[in-house]
Enzyme design. Structure first.
Site, PDB file in Angstrom:
ATOM      1  CD  GLU A  77     -10.113   3.917 -10.267  1.00 21.62           C
ATOM      2  OE1 GLU A  77     -10.034   4.673 -11.047  1.00 21.62           O
ATOM      3  OE2 GLU A  77     -10.520   2.190 -11.639  1.00 21.62           O
ATOM      4  CG  HIS A 137      -7.170   7.334 -13.282  1.00 26.84           C
ATOM      5  ND1 HIS A 137      -7.270   7.369 -14.811  1.00 26.84           N
ATOM      6  CD2 HIS A 137      -7.751   6.081 -13.115  1.00 26.84           C
ATOM      7  CE1 HIS A 137      -7.263   6.060 -15.618  1.00 26.84           C
ATOM      8  NE2 HIS A 137      -7.909   5.473 -14.471  1.00 26.84           N
TER       9      HIS A 137
HETATM   10 ZN    ZN Z   1      -8.280   3.840 -15.532  1.00 28.30          ZN
END
Ligand code: ZN
Length: 509
Positions: A265, A268
């Site tokens: 994450e 991201h």
């Molecule tokens: Zn992902």
């Protein structure tokens, strides 16, 4: 200086407002998944629907279309590119009937419930009627959006502009050609790494949270402009580059889940935090078709960043040679006597299983191919919904060499189809393939990247990604971005080389 009442200024202010509202949608979504009491779900659903409807209404109004047409007159350079993207997005939006969207939203609410019950009771038949309607509505959606060759193309194109079923078929064939023999060799080798120390020792949640924060920051996630919470399904979501949040989940009996989940994450989040400040509240941070405030240019490109940090950096031996002592400091008793090599082998263990979200790097794409091939067949009508279980089990046998024990562990395992997400699965594999292209290009173009990674220093790599990927937001399509930075469009070879190198070494094949 543009006049505040010029057509261009008015178009931009509508887009800025749309972005504000969609950031609010994201904030409400974050809250729903991390804080909201269960009872709030119904009212929250209405709030989200209302906000999205307002945005859609503004972007598809005749008044907006007129202003856009006037702004386009004589526009050149960057302004022309900006307007072309607004034109492209709002044209698609105008083609989708509002009635179809409300039908899908209504079915989504119900199908989510029937899917959950069907999975609990291992009863595909009770979910099949809703799924059949969902497939039907998606076929209508594809027809409304428009496509050249295959209805699936219209759907995948809204997550991954430029991707088609034909391109995916070629990509998958190449991937299978490399992955299946490698998997067979790993199985034949039969050297199962010991992972018991990751599951059978107690890893307290407080320590896991500390590790998640520490390692997410280590790769560059800026906690001054973000935060980490806990949720059932981990995700990243942003409300402008200055507030980019991630979540992770904690399993006291499987520590890697939170550690690698946080790195994923954080990958991201780096993308969202890295977009050029000038792009805030513009079309370059707004997905006008998906009605979603996001800086990443496609789902696959986004996923290429999470996988890069999670797998290519985060599961690499050199990263742990530099940082394993920091992890041991968080888990002194749990990792006592566990050497780096043993740890690295354990977090890279290959274990073919039925469940996609538990899959290792080598088998993961096989799970995706199976789903995407069924989706394509559902969309062109060559597969009936009632035949899904059989087709699923057959492909699992073919790709993974496993007998599916039940539909609950087979075709009912993922939430995606019940929420109408058809076309999104492929972007996970696209992300995997792309991630290696970025890393290889960074190493080629900046001679500091590889030696720094050897020392566990990720800064030069992050700088290259910032320069070549993150700052651009949605300014370029995924293909344009890849070709500009790496000289090549999406290609399987570097990814297959990476897998072969990695697993031959780990399994001494
Ligand atoms: Zn992902």
């Amino acid at each position: 200086m543009t006049n505040a009442n010029s057509p261009l200024a008015l178009v931009r202010s509508t887009i800025a407002e749309a972005n504000d509202l969609l950031c609010s949608v994201n904030l409400l979504t974050w809250d729903a998944r991390t804080q909201m009491p269960k009872a709030g779900a119904e009212a929250r659903g209405k709030m989200l629907a209302t906000l999205t409807r307002i945005v859609r209404h503004q972007l598809t109004s005749d008044e907006f279309a007129e202003r856009l047409a006037r702004a386009e007159e004589g526009a050149v350079g960057e302004v022309a590119a900006e307007l072309a993207q607004i034109r492209e997005g709002t044209d698609v939006l105008r083609r989708i009937p509002a009635r179809l969207l409300s039908d899908i939203a209504e079915l989504k609410a119900r199908a989510g419930e029937t899917w959950q019950a069907a999975r609990r009771n291992n009863d595909f038949g009770s979910f099949a009627p809703d799924l059949e309607r969902m497939v039907g509505l998606n076929r209508e959606l594809a027809a409304a959006i428009g496509f050249d060759e295959h209805p699936y193309d219209a759907l995948v194109g809204s997550y991954e502009p430029g991707m088609t079923s034909a391109r995916l078929a070629t990509l998958f064939e190449e991937l299978r050609g490399g992955i299946l023999p490698l998997l067979a060799a790993v199985k034949e080798r039969g050297a199962e790494p010991d992972t018991s120390f990751l599951s059978q020792r107690d890893y307290p949640i407080t320590s896991q949270l500390k590790a998640a924060e520490q390692f997410a920051s280590l790769v560059g996630y800026d906690l001054e402009r973000g935060r980490i919470d806990r949720s059932v399904h981990p995700f990243e979501i942003s409300f402008t580059r200055d507030d980019v949040r991630i979540t992770t989940r904690f399993n006291p009996n499987w520590m890697p889940m939170s550690l690698f989940g946080a790195l994923h994450e954080a990958g991201h989040a780096l993308y969202e935090q890295g977009v050029k400040p000038d792009y805030a509240r513009t079309v370059f941070t707004t997905d006008l078709v998906g009605l979603y405030a996001v800086a990443g240019t496609s789902y696959g490109t986004h996923e290429s960043q999470s996988r890069l940090w999670e797998n290519l950096v985060g599961r690499d031996a050199s990263f742990w040679r530099a940082h394993y002592s920091a992890l041991q400091a968080i888990y002194p008793a749990q990792l006592e006597g566990i050497g780096i090599d043993k740890f690295v082998r354990a977090v890279n263990a290959v274990r073919p299983g039925f469940i996609r979200v538990e899959a290792d790097e080598l088998t993961y794409n096989l799970h995706i191919m199976l789903r995407v091939e069924l989706e394509m067949a559902l969309m062109d009508g060559s597969l009936a919904v009632t035949d899904i279980p059989e087709a699923w089990n057959e492909k699992t046998r073919e790709y993974l060499g496993l007998e599916v024990p039940s539909n609950a562990d087979g075709c009912l395992q993922d939430i995606h189809w019940s929420t109408g997400l058809i076309g999104a699965f492929s972007t996970y594999t696209i992300g995997n393939v792309m991630s290696v292209q970025w890393l290889e290009a960074a190493k080629r173009q900046d001679p500091n990247v590889a030696p720094a990674l050897e020392r566990g220093d990720v800064a030069p790599l992050r700088t290259w990604l910032q320069e070549n990927v993150y700052q651009h937001g949605r300014r370029y399509s995924p293909d344009e971005l890849l070709v500009r930075a790496t000289g090549q469009s999406l290609t399987a070879a570097p990814y297959l080389d990476y897998l072969a190198r990695k697993y031959r070494e780990l399994y001494a094949i």
